[in-house]
Design a protein around this motif. Structure first.
Motif, PDB file in Angstrom:
ATOM      1  N   ASP A 155       0.841  -1.186   0.000  1.00  7.99           N
ATOM      2  CA  ASP A 155       0.000   0.000   0.000  1.00  7.99           C
ATOM      3  C   ASP A 155       0.881   1.243   0.000  1.00  7.99           C
ATOM      4  OD1 ASP A 155      -1.615   2.227   1.546  1.00  7.99           O
ATOM      5  OD2 ASP A 155      -3.101   0.798   0.803  1.00  7.99           O
ATOM      6  N   TYR A 196       0.232   4.190   1.068  1.00  5.56           N
ATOM      7  CA  TYR A 196       0.051   5.072   2.226  1.00  5.56           C
ATOM      8  C   TYR A 196       0.376   4.375   3.547  1.00  5.56           C
ATOM      9  CZ  TYR A 196      -2.398   8.341  -0.888  1.00  5.56           C
ATOM     10  OH  TYR A 196      -2.721   9.227  -1.891  1.00  5.56           O
ATOM     11  N   TYR A 256       2.192   9.341   1.311  1.00  3.72           N
ATOM     12  CA  TYR A 256       2.367   8.704   0.005  1.00  3.72           C
ATOM     13  C   TYR A 256       3.844   8.417  -0.247  1.00  3.72           C
ATOM     14  CZ  TYR A 256       1.212   7.853  -4.942  1.00  3.72           C
ATOM     15  OH  TYR A 256       1.011   7.294  -6.187  1.00  3.72           O
ATOM     16  N   GLU A 298      -3.186   3.884  -6.437  1.00  3.75           N
ATOM     17  CA  GLU A 298      -3.385   4.863  -5.371  1.00  3.75           C
ATOM     18  C   GLU A 298      -2.566   6.107  -5.680  1.00  3.75           C
ATOM     19  OE1 GLU A 298      -4.087   1.895  -1.552  1.00  3.75           O
ATOM     20  OE2 GLU A 298      -2.055   2.598  -1.989  1.00  3.75           O
ATOM     21  N   LYS A 329      -6.426   7.175 -12.454  1.00  7.52           N
ATOM     22  CA  LYS A 329      -5.522   7.027 -11.311  1.00  7.52           C
ATOM     23  C   LYS A 329      -4.116   6.663 -11.754  1.00  7.52           C
ATOM     24  CE  LYS A 329      -8.945   5.773  -7.792  1.00  7.52           C
ATOM     25  NZ  LYS A 329      -9.422   4.713  -6.867  1.00  7.52           N
TER      26      LYS A 329
END
Length: 489
Positions: free
Chosen positions: A164, A166, A194, A230, A249
């Motif tokens: 991920d 984040y 991020y 993301e 995205k």
């Protein structure tokens, strides 16, 4: 002082002044004539996902670096992450190392064997300060396989293949944990930030603290644009006219990468390093089509041996380049960056590696010393896989990978390619006449097919068995404080 001794001291002083003026290092000083080298690797960046191939993509920093440098039109990488990173760091084709089969999974004791010398180890011998920020994916079950044990003075990033952006959390079936490390220490206080911000921030910090008299090697394998999709909203909003959400995205992630690279280049200019810096930029493989990466008009994408999976976007930039502002069509392979970077640093690669120095090719546009290469050889797939290029011709035998076909960017309906059954067969292409691989010549050129098969068979004789161990429960992050950590193999 005696006249003779005085004269001797004057002559020595004049000699040292002349040596300094010539640009050669004085005894005991650092050689500041060596270039700083920044090696940037984007993750899963497709052929059609950069501004110099697709004007709809907003990459102003990368575009400027590419257009004012040298764009490489035939720069090849491997079909997935681990094999390409193997090539970058060792100068060997993955099938000579054992990393040719897919990628290293986090729960298996997989790693590049310690007998292979990594690029930063060679650069340290040449006086370089070596730093890495970003994705490793070359094994971490034992500390000896991790970056700071393989030549890097510092490391800030993650060991596994994806996570991920984040939370920096990597899940793997039932297991999961944080995969973020500052040298050997886990980083647990950056949840919510991020990764491109973190990585560019650390790279800028390295540049700001760097001694200008010591040559710098900065390896920046960014997380962008690998899945999951993301990105901060401000980047996604740059593409409000793109109606397909996933593609929007993905493009935002490309622009976030562009900004991150810009932050690093601005820091190098501010610190006075830029005029003596060589930048090399490449993807690690083609874009992943099911994650909205795009390689059009090339065939296929990530996980395939088609050109869309293996012909990568790449460029070089720097004042040491004598010929700039053009597209270079010479053959370059990922294994070549190892000896090329060493040559730029004033060194020489060990004999016997698969890579060849492309320094003259990228500096002055001279013909490439490479005339052929191996896309991959793998005997683990249900159908034995092998692919080579010799001159203009390409041969694929066995499993070519999925997805097959040609995929324009997702349209307004958000269509995605259908998953097809695994493709196995024999294909022969003339890439000069047919770079998009539409016309299989296997049936119409039997003599050329026989010649290419003989060449592939010769390469197969040097195959090293793939590193492909079973999962080990000792890898579970719950055994290591909730962190993917070395120490279990």
């Amino acid at each position: 002082m005696e006249p003779i001794k005085l004269l001797g001291n004057v002559l020595l002083l004049l000699s040292l002044l002349q040596l300094a003026a010539s640009g050669h290092p004085q005894p005991g000083s650092h050689n500041n004539t060596k270039p700083h080298i920044v090696f940037i690797v984007a993750d899963d960046l497709g052929w059609n996902d950069v501004g110099w191939h697709n004007p709809d993509v907003k990459t102003p920093v990368l575009d400027q670096l590419a257009h004012k440098g040298v764009i490489f039109n035939q720069s090849y990488v491997n079909y997935v992450c681990t094999p390409s990173r193997t090539a970058f760091m060792t100068g060997y084709f993955p099938y000579h190392v054992g990393s040719q089969h897919l990628v290293f999974r986090p729960d298996t004791p997989s790693a590049i064997p310690s007998n292979f010398t990594f690029l930063p180890q060679k650069l340290k011998e040449l006086g370089y300060s070596t730093h890495m920020v970003g994705k490793w994916h070359l094994g971490f079950c034992n500390w000896k396989y991790t970056p700071t044990y393989r030549g890097f003075d510092s490391y800030y990033g993650y060991y596994c293949g994806a996570e991920d952006y984040y939370t920096h959390f990597r899940s793997n079936n039932k297991e999961g944990g944080i995969d973020f490390h500052d040298n050997k220490d886990p980083v647990t206080d950056q949840n919510g930030t991020y990764s491109a911000y973190l990585f560019s921030g650390r790279a800028v910090d390295i540049v700001n603290k760097h001694d200008q008299n010591i040559p710098l090697f900065l390896y920046l394998p960014f997380q962008n644009v690998h899945a999951p999709l993301e990105v901060p909203k401000r980047f996604e909003d740059m593409y409000i006219n793109v109606q397909d959400e996933n593609r929007r995205k993905l493009l935002g992630m490309v622009s976030a990468l562009d900004e991150a690279v810009g932050n690093v280049t601005m820091a190098m200019k501010k610190m006075g390093l830029w005029d003596n810096t060589l930048v090399i930029f490449t993807t690690d493989n083609g874009g992943m089509i099911i994650q909205s990466g795009n390689n059009y008009p090339l065939r296929g994408g990530k996980t395939t041996l088609w050109e869309g999976g293996t012909r990568g976007v790449a460029f070089a930039h720097g004042k040491m380049l004598q010929k700039t502002g053009y597209t270079n069509n010479e053959m370059i392979h990922a294994v070549d960056w190892f000896p090329t970077i060493l040559a730029a640093a004033g060194g020489t690669a060990d004999p016997g590696i698969d890579g060849v120095s492309q320094l003259d090719t990228i500096v002055s546009g001279k013909p490439s010393p490479r005339t052929e290469f191996v896309y991959n050889i793998d005997n683990i797939f249900p159908t034995i896989q092998g692919a080579i290029r010799v001159g203009d011709y390409k041969l694929i035998e066995g499993f070519a990978g999925l997805p097959d076909g040609w995929y324009p960017p997702p349209n307004m309906t958000g269509s995605r390619p259908d998953n097809k059954d695994p493709i196995s067969g024999t294909w022969l292409f003339n890439l000069k006449d047919d770079p998009t691989e539409h016309h299989n010549l296997a049936d119409t050129m039997p003599d050329k097919l026989k010649e290419m098969r003989a060449k592939l068979d010769g390469y197969r004789k040097t195959l090293v068995p793939a590193i492909n161990p079973k999962a080990d429960p000792k890898s579970d992050p719950k055994n290591w404080g909730g962190v993917w950590s070395p120490g279990w193999c």
